[in-house]
Design a protein around this motif. Structure first.
Motif, PDB file in Angstrom:
ATOM      1  N   THR A  79       0.840  -1.206   0.000  1.00  0.00           N
ATOM      2  CA  THR A  79       0.000   0.000   0.000  1.00  0.00           C
ATOM      3  C   THR A  79       0.872   1.251   0.000  1.00  0.00           C
ATOM      4  O   THR A  79       1.885   1.322   0.705  1.00  0.00           O
ATOM      5  CB  THR A  79      -0.930   0.027   1.231  1.00  0.00           C
ATOM      6  OG1 THR A  79      -0.148  -0.086   2.423  1.00  0.00           O
ATOM      7  CG2 THR A  79      -1.938  -1.102   1.182  1.00  0.00           C
ATOM      8  N   PHE A 197      -1.483  -1.021  -4.145  1.00  0.00           N
ATOM      9  CA  PHE A 197      -2.683  -0.230  -3.842  1.00  0.00           C
ATOM     10  C   PHE A 197      -2.269   1.185  -3.439  1.00  0.00           C
ATOM     11  O   PHE A 197      -1.221   1.378  -2.798  1.00  0.00           O
ATOM     12  CB  PHE A 197      -3.446  -0.832  -2.657  1.00  0.00           C
ATOM     13  CG  PHE A 197      -4.106  -2.149  -2.946  1.00  0.00           C
ATOM     14  CD1 PHE A 197      -5.456  -2.224  -3.228  1.00  0.00           C
ATOM     15  CD2 PHE A 197      -3.370  -3.332  -2.904  1.00  0.00           C
ATOM     16  CE1 PHE A 197      -6.072  -3.443  -3.488  1.00  0.00           C
ATOM     17  CE2 PHE A 197      -3.973  -4.560  -3.162  1.00  0.00           C
ATOM     18  CZ  PHE A 197      -5.328  -4.620  -3.455  1.00  0.00           C
ATOM     19  N   VAL A 199      -3.410   4.062  -0.872  1.00  0.00           N
ATOM     20  CA  VAL A 199      -4.235   4.312   0.315  1.00  0.00           C
ATOM     21  C   VAL A 199      -3.929   5.747   0.736  1.00  0.00           C
ATOM     22  O   VAL A 199      -2.921   6.013   1.391  1.00  0.00           O
ATOM     23  CB  VAL A 199      -3.927   3.308   1.447  1.00  0.00           C
ATOM     24  CG1 VAL A 199      -4.760   3.633   2.685  1.00  0.00           C
ATOM     25  CG2 VAL A 199      -4.203   1.877   0.990  1.00  0.00           C
ATOM     26  N   GLN A 221      -7.996  -0.570  -7.165  1.00  0.00           N
ATOM     27  CA  GLN A 221      -6.924  -0.674  -6.180  1.00  0.00           C
ATOM     28  C   GLN A 221      -6.528   0.706  -5.626  1.00  0.00           C
ATOM     29  O   GLN A 221      -5.423   0.887  -5.136  1.00  0.00           O
ATOM     30  CB  GLN A 221      -5.734  -1.425  -6.779  1.00  0.00           C
ATOM     31  CG  GLN A 221      -6.057  -2.927  -6.893  1.00  0.00           C
ATOM     32  CD  GLN A 221      -5.067  -3.757  -7.684  1.00  0.00           C
ATOM     33  OE1 GLN A 221      -5.456  -4.704  -8.366  1.00  0.00           O
ATOM     34  NE2 GLN A 221      -3.800  -3.437  -7.611  1.00  0.00           N
ATOM     35  N   ILE A 260      -8.054   0.155   4.755  1.00  0.00           N
ATOM     36  CA  ILE A 260      -7.393  -1.068   4.275  1.00  0.00           C
ATOM     37  C   ILE A 260      -8.266  -2.274   4.564  1.00  0.00           C
ATOM     38  O   ILE A 260      -8.467  -3.144   3.720  1.00  0.00           O
ATOM     39  CB  ILE A 260      -5.994  -1.210   4.912  1.00  0.00           C
ATOM     40  CG1 ILE A 260      -5.039  -0.190   4.283  1.00  0.00           C
ATOM     41  CG2 ILE A 260      -5.455  -2.635   4.753  1.00  0.00           C
ATOM     42  CD1 ILE A 260      -3.707  -0.045   5.002  1.00  0.00           C
ATOM     43  N   PRO A 268      -1.529  -5.354   4.783  1.00  0.00           N
ATOM     44  CA  PRO A 268      -0.432  -5.298   3.810  1.00  0.00           C
ATOM     45  C   PRO A 268       0.839  -5.953   4.365  1.00  0.00           C
ATOM     46  O   PRO A 268       1.018  -6.088   5.575  1.00  0.00           O
ATOM     47  CB  PRO A 268      -0.183  -3.792   3.619  1.00  0.00           C
ATOM     48  CG  PRO A 268      -1.378  -3.101   4.179  1.00  0.00           C
ATOM     49  CD  PRO A 268      -1.923  -4.011   5.237  1.00  0.00           C
ATOM     50  N   ALA A 271       4.206  -1.303   3.310  1.00  0.00           N
ATOM     51  CA  ALA A 271       3.465  -0.036   3.337  1.00  0.00           C
ATOM     52  C   ALA A 271       4.427   1.121   3.211  1.00  0.00           C
ATOM     53  O   ALA A 271       5.508   1.120   3.808  1.00  0.00           O
ATOM     54  CB  ALA A 271       2.650   0.085   4.623  1.00  0.00           C
TER      55      ALA A 271
END
Lengths: 346, 346
Positions: A79, A197, A199, A221, A260, A268, A271
């Motif tokens: 992420t 992804f 975030v 995503q 998340i 994850p 990150a």
């Protein structure tokens, strides 16, 4: 010294049409020679050193079958925060610049804005005053400029803006202000079967309009803050989704592990963030069993990008710097660790 | 004739330990001979006919380069309802059976439930009375049985339940009550570069515990109803996400296009459902430009599965049947179109 964004000349310039015109308008994809260089070194825009080595060691040990740190493909979730982590966030979050540009474009239909803050100050080009109301002003601004239209119309608005607006320092379209080393890191992770992804505290609809082209991350995503949307069917049977002036979710700080969970449904393994708004995402990630990687980008390069951390109003990084070592996070020193920041650098 | 689930003997049996013990406990994966058969015909559990042909024609024309109906890979989004569409939902949504089982398991710590509805009736084995309060009773039930624990604990609870609970009609674990023709359809779409998503009114955390193994759909491609979760860090620094007794999102009816927008961020090309709760998802999907496919499963098989539609309390399909032709949706007649319903059929 406290760095006050509101007195920053650059911010002011943003709203007074300071748009230095520089060469091209193309999207932030590396050109062919760079692509060839990457084939040899997937992280070619990173300088050799402890940071680059830590990333490569982690990816190799988690993807080598038989390694005690091997992570199954289905669990390889990475992420990334967006603002100040994948693209620049200075001198002001780009989405806020978009919102202010929208307000100016919508002003004709809203004569009442001439006497109503924060609109009045935006229309007068006084950014400092426009944002003086803090979060409340900013929210009013984003709501007014993002709501009341269909999701398709909003998407078009973002793309139209990206096609014309320019960053006040570089003169580049905002979607070229993406960090080349991070684009390479995303590619490298995906080449090793990690799912990448976003975030971000930024608006999810704002990001989805352009991030697939910029980073190779598909809309589903991308996790971000959002307003509510409403499903409506017109008399002729056409269904639309209308963006509402009501908050749905704030994807920041404690909201990041929550987002998340709600959107990805898995913790994850990797990150990456750059501000204290990412603290909980990294904390949550590292607390999982097995190997985990926490990456923090420290903005130390006042020449090629911007230098800011503990006192910044945008992307403040304070507690994260204090705790990084204790938490086992790897800190990127932008000035030292990155060979280039943007793909368009000579 | 109005079909009243609350007087259904099967429902009653559910809560009185009617768990016929049958052979095995294995998960719902087709065995090797079936897999080989699929290699020749990816939809081998579908009878030849207009429905199967319509699906294959659509997939072929949208994936053949040069076809006027060609759809780029990045736009190949397919969404599927779950309850009554990918697995059975009779005699009662399986998640509700799980919730009632949880209530019984938690009763010792809640002496007050002996005098409080709907708990009292559940503990007494009176399903009809327990659900007499309608949506309010059901929500109370789901909240009480799903909240106050960490997301990891909840996940474990669902898996423990699936390992032991049995369907009252077939005696199979609930996660074997999945429709073999739909598993094949998901595989077939993925083999043609469609991304498959679940978009269900069911609880997202409940589904994510088992759907990847059952359908090959990863957690981040599962959209469902949800409660809020809260991020908490214990004194020793351990972060957890605690499920709250507060609704976050209802992914049903108008909520489905909303959920599709918020979680996927793109309009599907292919949507599949079975009840009027899926009406808006199909409506929204079909209204997009270019080729679109709407698929509606009509439960017509009282022998192999269950027959129900307009009057059912569970999975009611009424307006959808009225409008399917006008809307251009393809209707599956389960009895006629499916060679087998479950993989475990002889």
């Amino acid at each position: 010294m406290k760095k006050n964004i509101l007195s920053c000349a650059l911010v002011f310039a943003l709203l007074t049409n300071c748009t230095p015109s520089k060469e091209d308008n193309t999207h932030a994809q590396p050109d062919t020679p760079l692509k060839q260089e990457q084939a040899a070194d997937p992280l070619s825009s990173w300088n050799e050193g402890a940071t680059k080595k830590a990333i490569i060691d982690f990816v190799e040990k988690t993807t080598t079958e038989g390694s005690t740190d091997f992570v199954e493909v289905k669990n390889r979730i990475a992420t990334f925060d967006n603002d100040g982590n994948l693209w620049s966030e200075q001198p002001l979050y780009f989405q806020l610049i978009f919102a202010m540009d929208r307000i100016k474009g919508m002003a004709e239909g809203h004569p009442e804005w001439k006497n109503e803050e924060p609109y009045k100050s935006i229309l007068e080009g006084n950014v400092e005053k426009a944002l003086a109301g803090g979060t409340k002003s900013i929210l009013a601004l984003v709501m007014a400029s993002h709501a009341g239209m269909t999701t398709d119309e909003f998407n078009q608005e973002v793309n139209d803006w990206l096609a014309t607006a320019k960053h006040p320092k570089t003169g580049k379209p905002f979607n070229e202000m993406i960090y080349q080393p991070m684009v390479e890191l995303l590619d490298y992770l995906r080449a090793n079967d990690y799912k990448t992804f976003i975030v971000s505290g930024g608006g999810v609809d704002f990001m989805r309009a352009w991030v697939e082209e910029a980073y190779g991350i598909p809309p589903h995503q991308v996790i971000g803050s959002s307003n509510k949307v409403k499903y409506e069917v017109s008399e002729d049977g056409t269904p639309t989704l209308i963006k509402q002036a009501e908050l749905n979710f704030i994807d920041d700080k404690e909201g990041k592990p929550v987002g998340i969970h709600q959107y990805i449904g898995m913790r994850p393994v990797f990150a990456s963030g750059n501000s204290d708004g990412d603290y909980q995402m990294l904390e949550y990630t590292m607390a999982g069993n097995g190997p985990r990687f926490g990456l923090l980008l420290h903005h130390t390069d006042s020449i090629r990008e911007f230098a800011y951390d503990r006192e910044s109003h945008i992307g403040q990084l304070n507690k994260g710097l204090d705790d990084a070592e204790k938490m086992g996070w790897t800190v990127i020193d932008m000035k030292k660790d990155w060979k280039k920041v943007y793909h368009f650098e000579k």
